[in-house]
Design a protein around this motif. Sequence first.
Motif, mmCIF file in Angstrom:
data_model
loop_
_atom_site.group_PDB
_atom_site.id
_atom_site.type_symbol
_atom_site.label_atom_id
_atom_site.label_comp_id
_atom_site.label_asym_id
_atom_site.label_seq_id
_atom_site.Cartn_x
_atom_site.Cartn_y
_atom_site.Cartn_z
ATOM 1 N N PRO A 124 -110.593 -100.742 19.758
ATOM 2 C CA PRO A 124 -111.275 -99.861 18.796
ATOM 3 C C PRO A 124 -111.040 -100.252 17.340
ATOM 4 C CG PRO A 124 -109.333 -98.787 19.730
ATOM 5 C CD PRO A 124 -109.530 -100.039 20.503
ATOM 6 N N GLU A 127 -115.196 -103.613 15.086
ATOM 7 C CA GLU A 127 -116.598 -103.289 15.333
ATOM 8 C C GLU A 127 -117.240 -104.523 15.958
ATOM 9 O OE1 GLU A 127 -120.789 -102.277 13.021
ATOM 10 O OE2 GLU A 127 -118.902 -102.345 11.882
ATOM 11 N N ILE A 175 -120.397 -106.603 17.292
ATOM 12 C CA ILE A 175 -121.841 -106.720 17.093
ATOM 13 C C ILE A 175 -122.322 -107.899 17.928
ATOM 14 C CG2 ILE A 175 -123.701 -107.101 15.439
ATOM 15 C CD1 ILE A 175 -121.653 -106.065 13.282
ATOM 16 N N MET A 195 -112.693 -101.790 8.689
ATOM 17 C CA MET A 195 -112.678 -102.286 10.066
ATOM 18 C C MET A 195 -113.329 -103.668 10.126
ATOM 19 S SD MET A 195 -114.411 -100.635 13.508
ATOM 20 C CE MET A 195 -113.330 -99.197 13.527
ATOM 21 N N LYS A 208 -115.342 -106.838 11.567
ATOM 22 C CA LYS A 208 -116.496 -107.006 12.437
ATOM 23 C C LYS A 208 -116.356 -108.295 13.240
ATOM 24 C CE LYS A 208 -119.902 -104.798 9.382
ATOM 25 N NZ LYS A 208 -121.145 -105.062 8.603
ATOM 26 N N LYS A 221 -114.560 -101.853 24.196
ATOM 27 C CA LYS A 221 -113.997 -100.511 23.963
ATOM 28 C C LYS A 221 -112.471 -100.497 24.011
ATOM 29 C CE LYS A 221 -114.688 -99.117 28.811
ATOM 30 N NZ LYS A 221 -115.348 -100.377 29.225
#
Length: 288
Positions: free
Chosen positions: A25, A28, A30, A1, A3, A22
Amino acid sequence: MQKILITGVGGQLGSELQAIAKQYPQFEFIGVDRKELPLDDLNKIKIGLDKIKPNIIISAGAYTAVDKAETEKELVDTVNHLAVAEIAKWAVSNNAKVLHISTDYVFDGTSKTPLDELASTAPINWYGETKLRGEQALLRALPEGIIIRTAWVYSEFGANFVKTMLRLMREKYSISVVNDQIGAPTYAADLANVIMKIIISETWVPGIFHYSNCGEISWYDFAKAIQEISGRDCEVNGVSSDQFPTLAERPKYSLLNTTKIQNTYGLSIPQWKDSLEIVLRKRLLKNQ
């Protein structure tokens, strides 16, 4: 996945990006603020990036206190220029993409027509100068980077013109707002959606883009619209910039031409008043 790192996550744009994370998905997200990735400490930027190892960096963190910037020049240059250079160098070494947020303040405000990406830059305050240096540093180190210049940003998050106007209109019978600075506001949620559309697009087109909501208004026009939509019983008077002297000079005209980003990514950009109504009626006014 993959980032996605968002610098300046506590700001207006960073908060709006977090709010829609959200919906994606496959990534990720951060988010980091000045504690996790201090842009004023160049030695810690590489350490922080090595730890996170992002594939995509949304560089939204900046020193944005325009007047205070005139008295903290070294700090502002570090955050808005040198830190961007460090991020770009790390991205080159680690095969990461960077999408950097810049500003209409890179222009001097003397244009009479909407400013496209090829318009001559000539900042008239230190904030604009350091943001321009950051742009140049990014593209020198990372020609594949994307820069989005935007203007007059507001949101339900953080401090901004819309929230200030709502407070003043609640507290006062009349207010005065400058009517000789022309541009277009940007709803940070609209910009956040555009950024994500670019990231998920099959086409990563490097270079500079301009983005704001559609239309052409003064700050006075903006305030009048806030007053009308919110139904505040407050008189709004237009005045010249001379009646509101500030430490940092502001560009008189900084309307951005958004044709390039619309054509490149097939965007339909909302009108400024439509977006203002959304954020006022659905979010800000319901809390008052």
